[in-house]
Design a protein around this motif. Structure first.
Motif, PDB file in Angstrom:
ATOM      1  N   LYS A 118      31.370  50.400  39.267  1.00 50.92           N
ATOM      2  CA  LYS A 118      32.069  51.063  38.159  1.00 50.92           C
ATOM      3  C   LYS A 118      31.999  50.136  36.947  1.00 50.92           C
ATOM      4  O   LYS A 118      32.708  49.129  36.895  1.00 50.92           O
ATOM      5  CB  LYS A 118      33.529  51.350  38.520  1.00 50.92           C
ATOM      6  N   ALA A 119      31.149  50.502  35.972  1.00 49.78           N
ATOM      7  CA  ALA A 119      30.974  49.673  34.772  1.00 49.78           C
ATOM      8  C   ALA A 119      32.071  50.005  33.763  1.00 49.78           C
ATOM      9  O   ALA A 119      31.830  50.648  32.736  1.00 49.78           O
ATOM     10  CB  ALA A 119      29.597  49.892  34.162  1.00 49.78           C
ATOM     11  N   VAL A 120      33.288  49.565  34.058  1.00 54.61           N
ATOM     12  CA  VAL A 120      34.435  49.891  33.201  1.00 54.61           C
ATOM     13  C   VAL A 120      35.286  48.643  32.988  1.00 54.61           C
ATOM     14  O   VAL A 120      35.247  47.687  33.763  1.00 54.61           O
ATOM     15  CB  VAL A 120      35.320  50.993  33.823  1.00 54.61           C
ATOM     16  N   LEU A 121      36.058  48.704  31.918  1.00 54.79           N
ATOM     17  CA  LEU A 121      37.088  47.708  31.669  1.00 54.79           C
ATOM     18  C   LEU A 121      38.362  48.226  32.317  1.00 54.79           C
ATOM     19  O   LEU A 121      38.821  49.326  31.981  1.00 54.79           O
ATOM     20  CB  LEU A 121      37.282  47.506  30.167  1.00 54.79           C
ATOM     21  N   PRO A 122      38.977  47.497  33.235  1.00 51.27           N
ATOM     22  CA  PRO A 122      40.147  48.031  33.937  1.00 51.27           C
ATOM     23  C   PRO A 122      41.337  48.212  33.011  1.00 51.27           C
ATOM     24  O   PRO A 122      41.412  47.634  31.922  1.00 51.27           O
ATOM     25  CB  PRO A 122      40.455  46.948  34.985  1.00 51.27           C
ATOM     26  N   HIS A 123      42.275  49.033  33.468  1.00 53.06           N
ATOM     27  CA  HIS A 123      43.581  49.110  32.831  1.00 53.06           C
ATOM     28  C   HIS A 123      44.512  48.230  33.658  1.00 53.06           C
ATOM     29  O   HIS A 123      44.762  48.512  34.830  1.00 53.06           O
ATOM     30  CB  HIS A 123      44.092  50.546  32.795  1.00 53.06           C
ATOM     31  N   TYR A 124      45.012  47.162  33.046  1.00 49.43           N
ATOM     32  CA  TYR A 124      45.863  46.215  33.758  1.00 49.43           C
ATOM     33  C   TYR A 124      47.330  46.621  33.633  1.00 49.43           C
ATOM     34  O   TYR A 124      47.766  47.104  32.593  1.00 49.43           O
ATOM     35  CB  TYR A 124      45.669  44.802  33.214  1.00 49.43           C
ATOM     36  N   ASN A 125      48.086  46.405  34.705  1.00 52.51           N
ATOM     37  CA  ASN A 125      49.510  46.732  34.743  1.00 52.51           C
ATOM     38  C   ASN A 125      50.319  45.465  35.009  1.00 52.51           C
ATOM     39  O   ASN A 125      50.662  45.163  36.159  1.00 52.51           O
ATOM     40  CB  ASN A 125      49.784  47.781  35.826  1.00 52.51           C
ATOM     41  N   PHE A 126      50.626  44.742  33.943  1.00 52.20           N
ATOM     42  CA  PHE A 126      51.377  43.500  34.103  1.00 52.20           C
ATOM     43  C   PHE A 126      52.824  43.763  34.527  1.00 52.20           C
ATOM     44  O   PHE A 126      53.469  42.886  35.099  1.00 52.20           O
ATOM     45  CB  PHE A 126      51.342  42.697  32.795  1.00 52.20           C
ATOM     46  N   ASP A 127      53.322  44.967  34.268  1.00 55.46           N
ATOM     47  CA  ASP A 127      54.694  45.288  34.663  1.00 55.46           C
ATOM     48  C   ASP A 127      54.831  45.450  36.171  1.00 55.46           C
ATOM     49  O   ASP A 127      55.943  45.394  36.708  1.00 55.46           O
ATOM     50  CB  ASP A 127      55.176  46.552  33.943  1.00 55.46           C
ATOM     51  N   LYS A 128      53.707  45.641  36.864  1.00 52.03           N
ATOM     52  CA  LYS A 128      53.754  45.792  38.316  1.00 52.03           C
ATOM     53  C   LYS A 128      53.478  44.483  39.044  1.00 52.03           C
ATOM     54  O   LYS A 128      53.387  44.468  40.275  1.00 52.03           O
ATOM     55  CB  LYS A 128      52.746  46.860  38.748  1.00 52.03           C
ATOM     56  N   ALA A 129      53.320  43.403  38.284  1.00 48.54           N
ATOM     57  CA  ALA A 129      52.971  42.108  38.873  1.00 48.54           C
ATOM     58  C   ALA A 129      54.195  41.204  38.970  1.00 48.54           C
ATOM     59  O   ALA A 129      54.860  40.956  37.969  1.00 48.54           O
ATOM     60  CB  ALA A 129      51.878  41.436  38.050  1.00 48.54           C
ATOM     61  N   ASP A 130      54.469  40.718  40.159  1.00 43.89           N
ATOM     62  CA  ASP A 130      55.531  39.727  40.342  1.00 43.89           C
ATOM     63  C   ASP A 130      55.017  38.316  40.073  1.00 43.89           C
ATOM     64  O   ASP A 130      55.785  37.442  39.689  1.00 43.89           O
ATOM     65  CB  ASP A 130      56.102  39.799  41.763  1.00 43.89           C
ATOM     66  N   VAL A 131      53.732  38.093  40.326  1.00 43.47           N
ATOM     67  CA  VAL A 131      53.106  36.789  40.071  1.00 43.47           C
ATOM     68  C   VAL A 131      51.831  37.015  39.266  1.00 43.47           C
ATOM     69  O   VAL A 131      50.980  37.822  39.660  1.00 43.47           O
ATOM     70  CB  VAL A 131      52.785  36.039  41.379  1.00 43.47           C
ATOM     71  N   ILE A 132      51.718  36.334  38.137  1.00 47.32           N
ATOM     72  CA  ILE A 132      50.563  36.442  37.246  1.00 47.32           C
ATOM     73  C   ILE A 132      49.947  35.061  37.092  1.00 47.32           C
ATOM     74  O   ILE A 132      50.642  34.096  36.747  1.00 47.32           O
ATOM     75  CB  ILE A 132      50.970  36.975  35.864  1.00 47.32           C
ATOM     76  N   VAL A 133      48.655  34.957  37.339  1.00 46.35           N
ATOM     77  CA  VAL A 133      47.923  33.710  37.114  1.00 46.35           C
ATOM     78  C   VAL A 133      46.778  34.021  36.166  1.00 46.35           C
ATOM     79  O   VAL A 133      45.954  34.895  36.441  1.00 46.35           O
ATOM     80  CB  VAL A 133      47.403  33.094  38.423  1.00 46.35           C
ATOM     81  N   SER A 134      46.753  33.313  35.048  1.00 44.67           N
ATOM     82  CA  SER A 134      45.738  33.569  34.028  1.00 44.67           C
ATOM     83  C   SER A 134      44.908  32.327  33.791  1.00 44.67           C
ATOM     84  O   SER A 134      45.445  31.222  33.664  1.00 44.67           O
ATOM     85  CB  SER A 134      46.419  34.003  32.722  1.00 44.67           C
TER      86      SER A 134
END
Length: 1015
Positions: A227-243
């Motif tokens: 799937k050659a797409v840019l995802p839609h990210y859901n930061f509100d559903k993340a308890d832990v975020i690592v960037s």
């Protein structure tokens, strides 16, 4: 608050240098010699302001005609009311769209003067970026191309159309190629027009590229999941975020949307439920997102791939070939801890990376698949359309053009001569294309090389649509007739392709009738009018699927390690270069906008320039001072920039912002602002890469940066309070001061009743990201002038609201020794950051009011501190007596003084001015009024409707634009109002409460989700 923590705005304040002490003696900046004032030169040059403003500004006559012309046949529909005609003194609001966000455009007497977020916008719920807030300014820019050009000469549209159609017909008969080069287009109707154009000219091809590319993510998803797409990210559903280097609260993909999502797990509501997400950031330069992280770790570009491999190993329990530890044990330990926390949050975890490298993003996909992120925090089925460019496609076009295979190129919202990494190559390629057409709104770098310029409308003059996220469609409608003799690009394509539909309005309407209106349950004329009032339709979302990762990662890991090794800087004065977008100027499209140029960078607080950010360790190693100019050589290109000390910068690295150094496209640009860093990029493995090895060398020159970080000092007094989440859960009142013994302060003022309204504000430091959108919104709403680089250098910026940025680290209490200085170096390289919006506090016991000899500043019965400008004689006693340093002295008539230049044009500003707000004259104090004009309008509307003012009826400009809802304003007398509830929070404290000036603004303590050992 933690007494061991030291807060400071800049190293000069931390060390209390003699220069810093001396500068703070001049609260209002250095005095201008009287002979310069009398001669009209000052520090701003010899050009008289009125003349300069005419050069930089916008034409009153054209806009006046546009505002007063008859409404076009196809009427725009106001958001709230349908007037028969414009009513003087009454604003109309129109739904529209900006970069896929549903917006509202405020017009007065036919002039758009303010852009607001649509509160029903699915992306940011009414929040809006600084770029959107400032976009109304570009409408009135006289730098816009005001009529069609052919070989540099003005032509009628009919002449241009005849020429282009004849040339295209010849090319069609010859079988040679036609290429449309554009930035990402997410408008369904525009894409349909281009498809029709290609049908008419079968050899035509559409190439999309983005100056700041996301090709790496798109290709990685193609390689990983088909799937050659840019995802839609859901930061509100993340308890832990690592960037890893993704500035997702700032410039990465969809900053306003992600900010709203991110803050929902960290604001008052979340904390009261004892829930808070965890955010760990690994990055090279200090980004807006990095300043908001719970834990942040400096990381070189050459270490990023290695760190991701180690994270994958720790999460999956495998060991990819070539795996190795990083040199810094603290970072290794942080990766191990991050892996444990991510695994514990499986299904509610998210790992993102800012790299544009395909192999790196494939590895990130593997990590997220192992964490069960697809279908929850990452959505590939309702994908983002915000960036679809392909770096390889543009490279292919250049090669074809160089070979002579391309006979025509049409540029739409694209300026590759400026923002492509290889300017020489693109220029050489274009020299071999006979027909070059651009729809540029201004004579930018690419337009200067074009055969024909068919100037496009500003978006506020246009019909159209957008679809930033799959299934979410917003509509674009004009709010003013075209100011100049421009034409919408899509309409030009329709004419040139002999389309049966002659106007773009009809085309858009037909497309919506056939394909889109039904998604919102609408149809026909009534449905169209409903759409123009609501601004968007939303189709039912597709189920977000989970995706398994099955690729062999051995070759991927080897590619990453090879690239990492190539980025290691070795040799004398060799550094790892990191290129990024500034929060204000972005990729350079907004470079001619003075509101954005004067917006302080949220981290460095620099205005009107880019720079080379370096660590204190490296500055000392090279014996450099801030402002010393160095040359940076990378990718066969060299640029010279001043260095800036950036706490938190990874040692051995340099960070430089792109988007500056443009040479064409407007008077602000052409005055010379920064250097172009795009040529420092390189093309590797099919994508444009933002990292390289650079050689540096001092030039011996020095530039004084216009930096606001240590202006308006508190002289060491404490104004920031923060706690760890662990501390907060143990004691919610921790550091707010509410759990201590009540202090009975003595007062010199009498207390007065607020019988009906008591206007107050609450600011949540946990929600404020420091983005600065509120600063630009305040500029637009309250006619705050731009003063220019030189005046900012003299500490004379006029912003009514500022975002103070504080660095901090734990003080160890050691004596000042050589060992202690080494420790301080380490501390400065590893700092945490807090952002604090600061504006007039509207104190009940206001010290400014006591000292004013002419009663120019007085208190109202509704709790506000008012300014009577025509009384003020400019003694500045009030500013001297203000402990918060929020008053501004208007040194000059920045709007219309003919003796001094200004980057904001006089004619231009007369058109964008809010007629409900007085423009201040020279020699008076000004400061935040809490948007008194909005308060009065809200009260009047309630009176007309014979009801009391309801909570939410009145929103101040800074509050309305904030995607994080960090600022809440309202009636403190209403116990059920949102602001009353916020001020009752156990985290609420008041700045400099010990002075007993009783501020009207309460702040909520900053909480970080760290353990006590990490804090």
């Amino acid at each position: 608050m933690d007494s061991n923590k030291k807060y400071w705005k800049g190293l000069e304040e931390l060390n209390n240098t003699p220069e810093f002490v001396e500068k703070n003696k001049h609260e209002f900046g250095e005095p201008i010699p009287i002979e310069d004032v009398l001669s009209g030169e000052g520090l701003l040059g010899k050009t008289p302001r009125r003349d300069f403003l005419k050069a930089v500004g916008f034409g009153v006559g054209a806009v006046t005609l546009a505002a007063c012309q008859k409404v076009p046949v196809h009427k725009s529909i106001p958001y709230l009311i349908k007037p028969e005609e414009v009513t003087p003194g009454v604003a109309n609001y129109y739904s529209s769209t900006y970069e896929g966000h549903a917006i509202l455009v405020k017009t007065r007497e036919g002039r758009p003067i303010k852009v607001e977020g649509n509160p029903n916008d699915l992306l940011a719920k009414g929040g809006l970026s600084a770029q959107a807030q400032s976009s109304v300014l570009d409408l009135y820019d006289v730098s816009r191309v005001q009529a069609p050009l052919l070989n540099g000469e003005g032509k009628e549209w009919s002449d241009l159309d005849d020429y282009v159609k004849l040339e295209l017909a010849k090319i069609k008969d010859s079988g040679k190629k036609i290429t449309i080069v554009s930035s990402t287009i997410s408008s369904p109707s525009t894409l349909a027009v281009i498809a029709d154009f290609i049908t008419e000219y079968p050899t035509a091809k559409h190439v999309m590229y983005d100056a700041v590319s996301y090709t790496g993510i798109i290709q990685a998803n193609q390689n990983s999941f088909g799937k050659a797409v840019l995802p839609h990210y859901n930061f509100d559903k993340a308890d832990v975020i690592v960037s890893f280097g993704a500035d997702f609260l700032g410039t990465w993909i969809s900053g306003e949307e992600f900010t709203r999502q991110y803050v929902s797990n960290r604001n008052n509501k979340s904390l009261q439920a004892k829930k808070m997400s965890r955010h760990i950031q690994f990055e090279t330069g200090m980004s807006l997102t990095g300043t908001n992280a719970d834990n942040r770790y400096p990381l070189k570009p050459s270490e990023e791939g290695v760190a991701l491999i180690n994270l994958y190993n720790a999460i999956t329990g495998t060991t990819l070939p070539g795996s190795k530890k990083l040199a810094d044990n603290a970072t290794n330990n942080a990766i191990t801890l991050a892996a444990k926390e991510l695994v514990a949050a499986k299904g509610k975890a998210l790992v993102v990376a800012g790299s544009n490298d395909v192999a790196t993003q494939v590895l990130v996909n593997a990590i997220n698949a192992a964490l069960g992120s697809y279908g929850t925090t990452i959505d590939l089925d309702n994908n983002s359309n915000q960036y679809k460019g392909n770096d390889a496609d543009l490279a292919e076009f250049i090669n074809e053009a160089k070979s002579g295979a391309v006979a025509a190129v049409i540029f739409l919202d694209a300026n590759p001569v400026y923002d492509y990494y290889n300017t020489k190559e693109i220029t050489e390629a274009l020299s071999k294309v006979p027909l070059k057409v651009t729809f540029a709104a201004s004579l930018d770098e690419t337009a200067a090389l074009s055969t024909a310029v068919a100037p496009n409308h500003h978006y506020l003059e246009s019909w159209g649509d957008d679809s930033a996220i799959a299934g979410y469609h917003t509509v674009l409608q004009p709010t003013i007739n075209p100011v100049y003799n421009t034409r919408q690009a899509e309409e030009s394509l329709l004419i040139w392709s002999n389309n049966a539909v002659k106007t773009y309005y009809d085309y858009v309407r037909n497309n919506w009738d056939k394909n889109i209106l039904a998604l919102g349950g609408l149809s026909g004329q009534k449905g169209w009018e409903t759409l123009l009032q609501t601004g968007f339709v939303k189709a039912a979302a597709k189920p977000a699927g989970s995706y398994a990762f099955s690729r062999d990662l051995n070759a991927v890991a080897q590619t990453i390690l090879t690239q990492s090794a190539a980025l290691v800087a070795s040799g004398d004065k060799a550094y790892e270069l990191h290129l990024y977008q500034s929060s204000a100027i972005r990729d350079g499209k907004h470079a001619n906008n003075p509101w954005l140029q004067e917006l302080p960078d949220p981290v460095s607080k620099v205005t009107w320039d880019n720079f080379a950010a370096m660590s204190l360790t490296d500055l000392k190693k090279l014996n450099l001072q801030e402002g010393d100019v160095i040359t940076i050589d990378a990718n066969g290109t060299s640029i010279a920039l001043p260095v800036l000390l950036q706490p938190g910068q990874a040692e051995g690295t340099i960070s430089v912002a792109v988007g500056y150094g443009r040479v064409k496209g407007g008077a602000v640009i052409e005055s010379g602002i920064g250097k172009n860093a795009f040529p420092l990029h390189s093309f590797r493995n099919g994508t444009v890469q933002t990292n390289a090895v650079a050689k540096i060398s001092p030039t011996g020159d020095q530039i004084i940066l216009a930096q606001t970080q240590t202006h308006h000092s508190y002289e060491g007094r404490s104004v920031i309070r923060e706690a760890s989440f662990t501390e907060y859960k143990k004691n919610p009142y921790k550091n707010s001061g509410k759990d201590g013994e009540h202090k009975d302060y003595k007062s010199l003022w009498e207390n007065y009743d607020r019988p009906t309204y008591n206007w107050v504000m609450a600011i949540d430091l946990n929600a404020c990201t420091g983005c600065g959108a509120c600063v630009v919104a305040c500029n637009a709403e309250n006619n705050v002038p731009v003063v220019g680089r030189d005046e900012v250098r003299r500490r004379r910026e006029m912003h009514w609201i500022r975002i103070d940025r504080y660095y901090s680290f734990n003080e160890d209490g050691k004596s000042v020794t050589e060992e202690h200085e080494i420790d301080k170096l380490k501390n400065v390289n590893n700092v945490s950051v807090v952002h604090q919006p600061m504006l007039c506090q509207h104190c009940d016991h206001a010290p400014c009011e006591t000292v004013c000899p002419v009663l120019a500043t007085v208190h109202s019965s509704e709790g506000l501190n008012h300014m009577a400008y025509n009384r003020c004689v400019g003694t500045r006693y009030c500013a001297n007596n203000c402990p918060f340093k929020v008053r501004r002295f208007n040194w000059f008539n920045y709007w219309n003084d003919s003796r001094f230049e200004n980057y904001l044009a006089e004619q231009h500003t007369q058109l964008v001015l809010n007629p409900d707000v007085t423009t201040r004259f020279r020699g008076v104090m000004e400061k935040c009024s809490m948007c008194i004009q909005r308060i009065q309008a809200g009260k009047l509307q309630a009176k007309i409707e014979k009801r009391p003012v309801k909570d939410g009826d009145i929103k101040v400009a800074c509050q309305q634009t904030c995607s994080a809802n960090a600022i809440v304003f309202g009636n403190g007398n209403d116990p059920d109002s949102e602001v009353s509830k916020a001020l009752r929070s156990e985290r609420t404290y008041y700045v400099l409460e010990e002075l007993n000036v009783q501020p009207g603004i309460g702040y909520q303590v900053k909480v970080r989700n760290t353990t006590e050992s990490e804090a």
